[in-house]
Motif scaffolding. Sequence first.
Motif, PDB file in Angstrom:
ATOM      1  N   LEU A  68       0.831  -1.207   0.000  1.00 19.92           N
ATOM      2  CA  LEU A  68       0.000   0.000   0.000  1.00 19.92           C
ATOM      3  C   LEU A  68       0.867   1.258   0.000  1.00 19.92           C
ATOM      4  O   LEU A  68       0.530   2.257  -0.642  1.00 19.92           O
ATOM      5  CB  LEU A  68      -0.937   0.008   1.211  1.00 19.92           C
ATOM      6  N   GLU A  69       1.978   1.212   0.733  1.00 19.55           N
ATOM      7  CA  GLU A  69       2.907   2.339   0.729  1.00 19.55           C
ATOM      8  C   GLU A  69       3.409   2.620  -0.677  1.00 19.55           C
ATOM      9  O   GLU A  69       3.480   3.775  -1.119  1.00 19.55           O
ATOM     10  CB  GLU A  69       4.109   2.046   1.640  1.00 19.55           C
ATOM     11  N   LEU A  70       3.761   1.549  -1.391  1.00 15.07           N
ATOM     12  CA  LEU A  70       4.273   1.713  -2.749  1.00 15.07           C
ATOM     13  C   LEU A  70       3.177   2.211  -3.683  1.00 15.07           C
ATOM     14  O   LEU A  70       3.417   3.098  -4.517  1.00 15.07           O
ATOM     15  CB  LEU A  70       4.836   0.387  -3.260  1.00 15.07           C
ATOM     16  N   SER A  71       1.972   1.687  -3.539  1.00 15.45           N
ATOM     17  CA  SER A  71       0.870   2.140  -4.396  1.00 15.45           C
ATOM     18  C   SER A  71       0.523   3.599  -4.097  1.00 15.45           C
ATOM     19  O   SER A  71       0.136   4.353  -5.002  1.00 15.45           O
ATOM     20  CB  SER A  71      -0.359   1.243  -4.212  1.00 15.45           C
ATOM     21  N   TYR A  72       0.677   4.009  -2.852  1.00 17.61           N
ATOM     22  CA  TYR A  72       0.455   5.414  -2.490  1.00 17.61           C
ATOM     23  C   TYR A  72       1.410   6.313  -3.269  1.00 17.61           C
ATOM     24  O   TYR A  72       1.071   7.445  -3.632  1.00 17.61           O
ATOM     25  CB  TYR A  72       0.655   5.576  -0.974  1.00 17.61           C
ATOM     26  N   SER A  73       2.604   5.800  -3.565  1.00 20.27           N
ATOM     27  CA  SER A  73       3.575   6.577  -4.312  1.00 20.27           C
ATOM     28  C   SER A  73       3.081   6.886  -5.724  1.00 20.27           C
ATOM     29  O   SER A  73       3.430   7.930  -6.299  1.00 20.27           O
ATOM     30  CB  SER A  73       4.919   5.836  -4.374  1.00 20.27           C
ATOM     31  N   LEU A  74       2.257   6.013  -6.293  1.00 23.87           N
ATOM     32  CA  LEU A  74       1.676   6.281  -7.608  1.00 23.87           C
ATOM     33  C   LEU A  74       0.744   7.479  -7.538  1.00 23.87           C
ATOM     34  O   LEU A  74       0.735   8.346  -8.424  1.00 23.87           O
ATOM     35  CB  LEU A  74       0.929   5.038  -8.118  1.00 23.87           C
ATOM     36  N   TRP A  75      -0.054   7.532  -6.480  1.00 29.82           N
ATOM     37  CA  TRP A  75      -0.963   8.669  -6.265  1.00 29.82           C
ATOM     38  C   TRP A  75      -0.162   9.948  -6.041  1.00 29.82           C
ATOM     39  O   TRP A  75      -0.495  11.008  -6.583  1.00 29.82           O
ATOM     40  CB  TRP A  75      -1.879   8.364  -5.092  1.00 29.82           C
ATOM     41  N   ILE A  76       0.923   9.843  -5.275  1.00 28.01           N
ATOM     42  CA  ILE A  76       1.768  11.011  -5.023  1.00 28.01           C
ATOM     43  C   ILE A  76       2.423  11.487  -6.322  1.00 28.01           C
ATOM     44  O   ILE A  76       2.574  12.697  -6.545  1.00 28.01           O
ATOM     45  CB  ILE A  76       2.844  10.675  -3.965  1.00 28.01           C
ATOM     46  N   PHE A  77       2.800  10.560  -7.182  1.00 22.83           N
ATOM     47  CA  PHE A  77       3.385  10.937  -8.466  1.00 22.83           C
ATOM     48  C   PHE A  77       2.417  11.803  -9.265  1.00 22.83           C
ATOM     49  O   PHE A  77       2.799  12.830  -9.839  1.00 22.83           O
ATOM     50  CB  PHE A  77       3.759   9.680  -9.262  1.00 22.83           C
ATOM     51  N   ILE A  78       1.148  11.404  -9.297  1.00 18.13           N
ATOM     52  CA  ILE A  78       0.129  12.197 -10.002  1.00 18.13           C
ATOM     53  C   ILE A  78       0.017  13.588  -9.379  1.00 18.13           C
ATOM     54  O   ILE A  78      -0.041  14.600 -10.090  1.00 18.13           O
ATOM     55  CB  ILE A  78      -1.234  11.470  -9.966  1.00 18.13           C
ATOM     56  N   LYS A  79       0.018  13.652  -8.040  1.00 24.02           N
ATOM     57  CA  LYS A  79      -0.072  14.945  -7.355  1.00 24.02           C
ATOM     58  C   LYS A  79       1.146  15.814  -7.655  1.00 24.02           C
ATOM     59  O   LYS A  79       1.024  17.036  -7.834  1.00 24.02           O
ATOM     60  CB  LYS A  79      -0.212  14.736  -5.839  1.00 24.02           C
ATOM     61  N   LEU A  80       2.323  15.197  -7.718  1.00 26.90           N
ATOM     62  CA  LEU A  80       3.543  15.946  -8.032  1.00 26.90           C
ATOM     63  C   LEU A  80       3.496  16.488  -9.464  1.00 26.90           C
ATOM     64  O   LEU A  80       3.894  17.630  -9.718  1.00 26.90           O
ATOM     65  CB  LEU A  80       4.770  15.054  -7.839  1.00 26.90           C
ATOM     66  N   VAL A  81       3.009  15.653 -10.390  1.00 24.20           N
ATOM     67  CA  VAL A  81       2.898  16.086 -11.791  1.00 24.20           C
ATOM     68  C   VAL A  81       1.982  17.303 -11.897  1.00 24.20           C
ATOM     69  O   VAL A  81       2.317  18.304 -12.556  1.00 24.20           O
ATOM     70  CB  VAL A  81       2.381  14.937 -12.679  1.00 24.20           C
ATOM     71  N   ILE A  82       0.839  17.242 -11.227  1.00 25.49           N
ATOM     72  CA  ILE A  82      -0.112  18.366 -11.250  1.00 25.49           C
ATOM     73  C   ILE A  82       0.528  19.609 -10.628  1.00 25.49           C
ATOM     74  O   ILE A  82       0.436  20.719 -11.167  1.00 25.49           O
ATOM     75  CB  ILE A  82      -1.413  17.988 -10.504  1.00 25.49           C
ATOM     76  N   ALA A  83       1.198  19.415  -9.476  1.00 27.46           N
ATOM     77  CA  ALA A  83       1.827  20.540  -8.779  1.00 27.46           C
ATOM     78  C   ALA A  83       2.922  21.182  -9.627  1.00 27.46           C
ATOM     79  O   ALA A  83       3.052  22.413  -9.679  1.00 27.46           O
ATOM     80  CB  ALA A  83       2.397  20.077  -7.446  1.00 27.46           C
ATOM     81  N   ILE A  84       3.706  20.354 -10.305  1.00 28.02           N
ATOM     82  CA  ILE A  84       4.796  20.878 -11.145  1.00 28.02           C
ATOM     83  C   ILE A  84       4.234  21.679 -12.318  1.00 28.02           C
ATOM     84  O   ILE A  84       4.729  22.765 -12.653  1.00 28.02           O
ATOM     85  CB  ILE A  84       5.701  19.728 -11.635  1.00 28.02           C
ATOM     86  N   LYS A  85       3.177  21.178 -12.955  1.00 31.32           N
ATOM     87  CA  LYS A  85       2.579  21.891 -14.087  1.00 31.32           C
ATOM     88  C   LYS A  85       1.985  23.226 -13.654  1.00 31.32           C
ATOM     89  O   LYS A  85       2.070  24.222 -14.384  1.00 31.32           O
ATOM     90  CB  LYS A  85       1.508  21.008 -14.740  1.00 31.32           C
ATOM     91  N   GLN A  86       1.374  23.243 -12.465  1.00 31.73           N
ATOM     92  CA  GLN A  86       0.729  24.468 -11.987  1.00 31.73           C
ATOM     93  C   GLN A  86       1.724  25.458 -11.391  1.00 31.73           C
ATOM     94  O   GLN A  86       1.654  26.662 -11.650  1.00 31.73           O
ATOM     95  CB  GLN A  86      -0.334  24.111 -10.939  1.00 31.73           C
ATOM     96  N   PHE A  87       2.654  24.951 -10.589  1.00 30.76           N
ATOM     97  CA  PHE A  87       3.550  25.800  -9.790  1.00 30.76           C
ATOM     98  C   PHE A  87       4.855  26.140 -10.504  1.00 30.76           C
ATOM     99  O   PHE A  87       5.468  27.168 -10.255  1.00 30.76           O
ATOM    100  CB  PHE A  87       3.830  25.085  -8.455  1.00 30.76           C
ATOM    101  N   LYS A  88       5.289  25.224 -11.388  1.00 30.14           N
ATOM    102  CA  LYS A  88       6.554  25.381 -12.132  1.00 30.14           C
ATOM    103  C   LYS A  88       7.744  25.664 -11.189  1.00 30.14           C
ATOM    104  O   LYS A  88       8.399  26.710 -11.269  1.00 30.14           O
ATOM    105  CB  LYS A  88       6.426  26.487 -13.174  1.00 30.14           C
ATOM    106  N   PRO A  89       8.031  24.709 -10.296  1.00 31.05           N
ATOM    107  CA  PRO A  89       9.115  24.904  -9.324  1.00 31.05           C
ATOM    108  C   PRO A  89      10.484  24.825  -9.978  1.00 31.05           C
ATOM    109  O   PRO A  89      10.649  24.217 -11.044  1.00 31.05           O
ATOM    110  CB  PRO A  89       8.923  23.730  -8.353  1.00 31.05           C
ATOM    111  N   GLU A  90      11.456  25.436  -9.320  1.00 25.80           N
ATOM    112  CA  GLU A  90      12.839  25.353  -9.801  1.00 25.80           C
ATOM    113  C   GLU A  90      13.538  24.111  -9.274  1.00 25.80           C
ATOM    114  O   GLU A  90      14.520  23.652  -9.855  1.00 25.80           O
ATOM    115  CB  GLU A  90      13.591  26.624  -9.399  1.00 25.80           C
ATOM    116  N   PHE A  91      13.041  23.578  -8.145  1.00 23.77           N
ATOM    117  CA  PHE A  91      13.533  22.272  -7.689  1.00 23.77           C
ATOM    118  C   PHE A  91      12.538  21.646  -6.726  1.00 23.77           C
ATOM    119  O   PHE A  91      11.649  22.314  -6.192  1.00 23.77           O
ATOM    120  CB  PHE A  91      14.925  22.374  -7.070  1.00 23.77           C
TER     121      PHE A  91
END
Length: 381
Positions: A68-91
């Motif tokens: 479940l911890e590993l599968s949660y990482s898939l959900w976090i990956f989606i959240k990170l992708v959305i955050a990166i597209k919206q926020f455009k972080p430098e790191f």
Amino acid sequence: MKILYHHRIASKDGQFVHVEELTNAFIEQGHELKFVAPSLNENSDFGHDGGFVTKLKKQLPRALYELLELSYSLWIFIKLVIAIKQFKPEFIYERYNLYQPAGIWASKLFNIPLILEVNAPLVEERSRYSGLSLVKFAKWIENYTWKNATHTLPVTNVLAEHLRIVGVKESNITVIHNGVNQPFIDDMLAKPINNDKKEIVIGFTGFIHPWHGMDKAIDAIAKYKTLPLKLICVGDGNILPELKAQAEALGISDKIEFAGLVTRDKVLDYVEQFDIALQPDVTAYASPLKMFEYMAVGSVIIAPDYPNIREILSDDTALFFEKGNQASFIEKLIYAIEHINELDLLRKAVKTSVVNKQFIWQENAKLIVKLLEPENIEIKR
């Protein structure tokens, strides 16, 4: 800079303090932060254990929880992708956790640097203390995460050795110890060591385990009960009822204060009173948060003679006892009690060493950002 801060902490404890102090330092320095993190700790009290997640971990079979911890990482990956597209972080700044390669995936996908803060070799730690089922698989993911981060920040050199062993390049490792907030340091440096106090205050903060030897510390205070001594224990522990009963049986209940769990600001109010501070034990790779607070107030610190502690303290700034030897621990405590007024130089030295060695959250934040300068960074593709 625009920083995407990723962590998986759902408990409000020392881990939360680390995140809070570092993020506050980033914000103070003008950086803009966006978080991808659990919201479970938003309104909880200090000491909150993560609630639902903690219960789930106890109830599920170990292997199932790890998947479940590993599968949660898939959900976090989606959240990170959305955050990166919206926020455009430098790191991306990530606090390492087990079964959590999502940050690495997002870093590679968007070609954004990922700075990985490493506080423990979690495969080893969980195998030893709480149990781990999929050990080889977990270690493979841990190695993958460490080796594919743009830069890693282990909190001690002892911990850095774990990264070196699995193949993380030396150029991608910077040891950054924990620290103290600059305003607190400034406030403490402005206050001289007070030798005119009515009582000598011995202090401890944290969860009280049986192997810490607090029962022996109480015995030592009973031995010197004619002296103006007080022991303050800040934090929780299953053995608190036994320690309270011991103090009562020895007739020194008035000399022992069990403060229990208190808010973060009150912890520092207590620490400020400590003439002698106890660090009875520590994991071999840790950079204990409370020790930097003990240092900042100028306590006589009694600590185990471990390599990771020697990275922080020296014979000029602390009293060391033999590893795993409670008799040695008490011997140093008694020495500190009997010679407290002769230890001014040590107390002053430990206060100034916090600044000299840059054990300051604001300095940590500056160093992390400096690592992102073009000549210091190597993007992994």
